[in-house]
Design an enzyme around this catalytic site. Structure first.
Site, PDB file in Angstrom:
ATOM      1  N   CYS A 175      12.733  -5.419   6.360  1.00  0.00           N
ATOM      2  CA  CYS A 175      12.601  -4.742   7.642  1.00  0.00           C
ATOM      3  C   CYS A 175      11.179  -4.774   8.181  1.00  0.00           C
ATOM      4  O   CYS A 175      10.213  -4.807   7.419  1.00  0.00           O
ATOM      5  CB  CYS A 175      13.011  -3.267   7.530  1.00  0.00           C
ATOM      6  SG  CYS A 175      14.684  -2.986   6.974  1.00  0.00           S
ATOM      7  N   ASN A 200      11.917   1.274   7.185  1.00  0.00           N
ATOM      8  CA  ASN A 200      11.604   0.123   6.345  1.00  0.00           C
ATOM      9  C   ASN A 200      11.494   0.612   4.912  1.00  0.00           C
ATOM     10  O   ASN A 200      10.721   1.522   4.622  1.00  0.00           O
ATOM     11  CB  ASN A 200      10.284  -0.509   6.788  1.00  0.00           C
ATOM     12  CG  ASN A 200       9.811  -1.588   5.833  1.00  0.00           C
ATOM     13  OD1 ASN A 200      10.620  -2.254   5.197  1.00  0.00           O
ATOM     14  ND2 ASN A 200       8.504  -1.761   5.733  1.00  0.00           N
TER      15      ASN A 200
END
Length: 485
Positions: free
Chosen positions: A16, A121
């Site tokens: 991510c 993330n």
């Protein structure tokens, strides 16, 4: 939608990249540019959420590249507002090639005090347990992403404000997380107490930006202010600026050392250090630890290039581009035929035959995961007339899977988990194979004494098997932790 490149599965992938902006006109344009700079952190899909006082919250989620989805006037005019967040992602190991639009972040929730969106993330290592508990208590999940757990935990919180609810939710979460979130007027950033995943703060005029890496600030012309500290929450508004506090118990940080090796772009700054210079230092350390007589030092492009330059400078052996990468291959080669697939890495890499013929080649790469690509590259060099091929790897052997937001194969599929270094050398069919030591890697990132086994500064679980946060869900599924020595 870009399909996964058929020859790109022999690298670890950061799953991510996140970006947020507040206090700037047309925030979605800044977010799109930031995500474009972070495309290396996720190429399967991307999403943007914005808020405008007139139009409220709006979002767009798409499969594929940022450049293909968030550059048209038709899309961007549907995303007005001066606050927004965005996310790019890879599919996770369990959903390889099966990214669904419902899993594309940011996720949005409507609360009693207003709406909020969140992008994450990292990886929540107790997500399965949290999901079971939340479902039993009535929550209805819309995706398979562990990040959605945070939204549901926020919904059940009794906090008076959205930052309060986020604090309470994140205290129940284990694992690694860097989060960007937004309300109607605020941008929020949080890092987990160990600071495993990166998050940086920047300023643009009267506005502010949050990003996974400094290269994303560079692309929009924002000034890099500082890193968000491990365990810190920043709440940012155009009126009040940056408000910081620490909702978690202070702990020794354990930033992911593989960010220095491979994940981050070489033009980013991590921990006050240039990623490029660190990778060059890795190459120098590798040359000190594992010298070999040869004619040329060649990188496996592009990730092995800085380390190869460092190896060349330290050893005095000339650096050369013995392998040329097709810059236009990307990950968009749609449905290659079986005949094309059999061409292997030749679609992506080509040997500079005139340069390497009859030469002893030191090939520098960032890592060896399954070893499939390494064998193909070695065969290409020998077919082109190389006299010898010596592999030098700019990371220690990857023998353990990562559970903190990196797409890693199961342990039994990691070459270093089942073979010694000599066995890997024979398996790859090269004249020699050497990895940088873990101490050498620590020296390259600025730890002069190497790795302190009692208090390592970085998360290096993929090399050492020492997990700073217990992977609760995986242990429940039978994963065996490394036995205490």
């Amino acid at each position: 939608m870009p399909l996964a490149h058929p020859f790109d599965d022999d690298k670890l992938k950061e799953e991510c990249g996140i970006f947020g902006a507040v206090g700037v006109a047309d925030a979605a344009n800044f977010v799109a540019l930031g995500l474009h700079a972070l495309q290396h952190r996720g190429q399967e899909a991307g999403g943007i959420v914005v808020h405008d006082p007139v139009h409220g919250f709006n979002s767009a989620r798409r499969m594929g590249y940022v450049r293909d989805n968030f550059t048209s006037h038709e899309v961007m005019q549907t995303l007005p507002g001066n606050v927004g967040i965005g996310h790019v992602r890879y599919s996770t190991a369990g959903n390889k090639g099966q990214t669904a639009i419902r899993d594309v972040q940011p996720f949005f929730g409507e609360f009693s005090m207003g709406g909020a969106a969140i992008a994450h993330n990292g990886n929540i290592t107790n997500a399965d347990a949290l999901r079971r508990e939340l479902i039993e208590r009535g929550s209805i999940f819309q995706s398979s992403s562990d990040s959605e757990c945070i939204i549901h935990l926020m919904a059940r919180s009794m906090g008076r404000t959205i930052p309060d609810r986020m604090e309470e939710a994140l205290r129940k979460v284990e694992g690694a997380f860097s989060v960007v979130a937004m309300t109607r007027t605020k941008l929020i950033g949080v890092r987990d107490p160990l600071g495993v995943r990166p998050l940086v703060l920047g300023k643009f005029g009267d506005g502010y930006m949050l990003a996974s890496e400094t290269c994303a600030l560079d692309i929009v012309g924002a000034e890099f202010i500082r890193e968000v500290e491990p365990g810190e929450m920043v709440v940012i508004s155009a009126k009040s600026g940056v408000q910081s506090h620490f909702p978690f118990r202070r702990r020794q940080s354990r930033f992911c050392i593989f960010e220095h090796v491979y994940f981050s772009r070489p033009d980013s700054i991590l921990g006050g250090r240039s990623v490029y210079e660190t990778r060059e230092n890795i190459g120098r350390e590798l040359a000190k630890e594992s010298p070999v007589e040869a004619d040329l030092v060649c990188p496996v492009p592009d990730s092995g290039t800085p380390a190869a330059i460092g190896f060349s400078l330290q050893s005095g052996i000339p650096y050369a581009m013995g392998i040329i990468r097709n810059q236009y291959m990307g990950r968009t080669f749609i449905e290659p035929s079986e005949q094309i697939r059999n061409m292997g890495v030749r679609l992506k890499l080509n040997v500079n035959r005139a340069l390497i013929r009859n030469k002893r080649i030191i090939l520098v790469d960032d890592s060896v995961v399954r070893g499939t690509t390494s064998r193909k590259i070695k065969d290409m060099l020998l077919d082109a007339g190389a006299a010898e091929v010596h592999f030098r790897i700019a990371s220690p052997p990857t023998a353990w899977p990562c559970f903190y937001g990196v797409d890693t194969p199961q342990r039994e599929k990691l070459l270093a988990a089942t073979m010694t270094e000599d066995e890997m050398r024979d398996h790859l069919g090269v004249d020699s194979l050497k990895f940088i030591s873990l101490d050498g890697l620590y020296r390259a990132v600025g730890e002069a004494e190497g790795r302190d086994p009692k208090a390592p500064k970085y998360c290096d679980a993929c090399f050492s098997g020492e997990y700073p946060v217990a992977p609760t869900d995986m242990i429940e599924k039978g994963f065996q932790l490394k036995a205490a020595e």
